[in-house]
Write an enzyme that holds these catalytic residues in place. Structure first.
Site, PDB file in Angstrom:
ATOM      1  N   SER A   1       0.807  -1.227   0.000  1.00  0.00           N
ATOM      2  CA  SER A   1       0.000   0.000   0.000  1.00  0.00           C
ATOM      3  C   SER A   1       0.840   1.277   0.000  1.00  0.00           C
ATOM      4  O   SER A   1       0.535   2.208  -0.762  1.00  0.00           O
ATOM      5  CB  SER A   1      -0.975  -0.011   1.181  1.00  0.00           C
ATOM      6  OG  SER A   1      -1.914  -1.045   0.989  1.00  0.00           O
TER       7      SER A   1
ATOM      8  N   LYS B   1      -9.977  -5.537  10.077  1.00  0.00           N
ATOM      9  CA  LYS B   1     -11.123  -5.074   9.283  1.00  0.00           C
ATOM     10  C   LYS B   1     -12.482  -5.285   9.965  1.00  0.00           C
ATOM     11  O   LYS B   1     -13.422  -4.539   9.718  1.00  0.00           O
ATOM     12  CB  LYS B   1     -11.148  -5.790   7.933  1.00  0.00           C
ATOM     13  CG  LYS B   1     -10.082  -5.340   6.958  1.00  0.00           C
ATOM     14  CD  LYS B   1     -10.349  -6.001   5.618  1.00  0.00           C
ATOM     15  CE  LYS B   1      -9.260  -5.756   4.623  1.00  0.00           C
ATOM     16  NZ  LYS B   1      -9.587  -6.292   3.291  1.00  0.00           N
TER      17      LYS B   1
ATOM     18  N   ASP C   1     -13.279  -2.485  -0.814  1.00  0.00           N
ATOM     19  CA  ASP C   1     -12.944  -3.766  -1.467  1.00  0.00           C
ATOM     20  C   ASP C   1     -13.952  -4.114  -2.567  1.00  0.00           C
ATOM     21  O   ASP C   1     -13.581  -4.687  -3.602  1.00  0.00           O
ATOM     22  CB  ASP C   1     -12.895  -4.898  -0.435  1.00  0.00           C
ATOM     23  CG  ASP C   1     -11.587  -4.922   0.345  1.00  0.00           C
ATOM     24  OD1 ASP C   1     -10.576  -4.386  -0.160  1.00  0.00           O
ATOM     25  OD2 ASP C   1     -11.574  -5.464   1.466  1.00  0.00           O
TER      26      ASP C   1
END
Ligand code: NDP
Length: 304
Positions: free
Chosen positions: A44, A96, A132
């Protein structure tokens, strides 16, 4: 006066930071970060900083960092990032789902997906979103020319990535979605979580694919089987229609056993790198409200 004099010197982004280092963080320029544990492998920072660099003067002192944050320190970590004014955060394994109970506000789509991968700075804490679903939808379009609207989609797996994909497929107007998983209990939990019985949803066990699948279907691997080099494919492609397209969310290794089998069968196929890029681009768009040069992200990955 250059921008660094007003914000402190810009810390380097190509290293992994610990929470202890955040306590003494004195850079007050626009900061973003990914939080995970482990995090050293994360791509990332490479893709976000490449895009920011391409985005011109307005973003010249924006930086994106990687922080190693163990699960038991996420709550404390989020307060610290908020105090330091980090404008946005990405969350990866194992944060998450746990984060849903730790933030004051979660957008309804992320709530249905049951997971948050993007946090936006708010007055009293962070707003949680999920990119996502956007990531997989755009990856399928770019790599395989598949438009989810009206599509027939077979999804292997019933974890977090599968759930985000199922919600995205339903919201984007897929004709039908078949979900296969090893554990049938987890599969039923997923179906209940995305709204229960629905004529557009069908389930199957990984070992016995349904026989009424249309020829033009798309198959997505959202299991973690394939992450290890020696992993077998999660399903036998010869049991599926002979013309299916195959997308594997796994990108490391770049060719899993499933993709290698698809390759041998001459099927259209792609790995999960494009999903990674598109979910990142959407997060960066939320934080900057600017157009994101997605190609710079792909270039950064190709040149790393
Ligand atoms: P979860 O841990 O939530 O779910 C894992 C899934 O894999 C479950 O359905 C599980 O089945 C299945 N599975 C695990 N081991 C096996 C096995 N030996 N045989 C059959 N099925 C198995 O993971 P996530 O949903 O978060 O992630 C899934 C995959 O997607 C990962 O590989 C991840 O790296 C990838 N991913 C990629 C992204 C990208 O940007 N490209 C983004 C997000 C995820 P069961 O319920 O039976 O245990």
């Amino acid at each position: 006066m250059n921008s660094n004099e007003s914000t402190g010197s810009i810390p380097p982004w190509n290293k992994v930071y610990q929470l202890e280092e955040l306590e003494s963080w004195n850079f007050t320029g626009p900061s973003l970060a990914v939080l995970g544990h482990p995090i050293a492998h994360s791509l990332s920072p490479v893709i976000h900083n490449a895009a920011l660099k391409r985005m011109g003067d307005r973003f010249s002192n924006w930086r994106y960092y990687a922080f190693d944050v163990p699960v038991e320190r996420l709550d404390e970590g989020l307060s610290l990032f908020h105090d330091k004014g980090f404008l946005g955060l990405n969350l990866t394994i194992p944060h998450k789902v746990e984060v849903l109970d730790l933030i004051p506000d979660v957008d309804p789509v992320a709530r249905r997906m049951g997971a948050v991968n993007t946090l936006m700075l708010g007055q009293d804490g962070y707003l949680g979103r999920n990119t996502d679903g956007f990531g997989i939808q755009n990856a399928l379009k770019k790599e395989l020319g598949v438009d989810l609207s009206g599509a027939d989609v077979i999804i292997l797996g019933a974890g977090g990535a599968s759930r985000a994909t199922v919600v995205q497929c339903l919201d984007a107007g897929c004709r039908k979605v078949w979900i296969g998983n090893r554990s049938m209990d987890r599969l039923q939990e997923l179906v209940a979580a995305v709204g229960g019985a629905n004529s557009r949803l069908a389930t199957f066990s990984l070992t016995t694919p349904p026989d009424e699948l249309p020829e033009s279907a798309l198959l997505i691997n959202a299991t973690s089987l394939g992450l290890q080099l020696e992993d077998p494919a999660p399903a036998d492609l010869s049991a599926f229609p002979s013309d299916i397209k195959v997308y594997d969310m796994i990108y490391n290794p770049p060719e899993t056993a499933l993709l290698s089998e698809a390759h041998k069968l001459g099927l259209s196929m792609a790995n999960g790198l494009s999903m990674l890029v598109y979910q990142a681009a959407q997060s960066l768009h939320y934080w900057t409200d600017a157009e994101i040069p997605v190609e710079s992200m792909f270039e950064a990955l190709a040149n790393r």
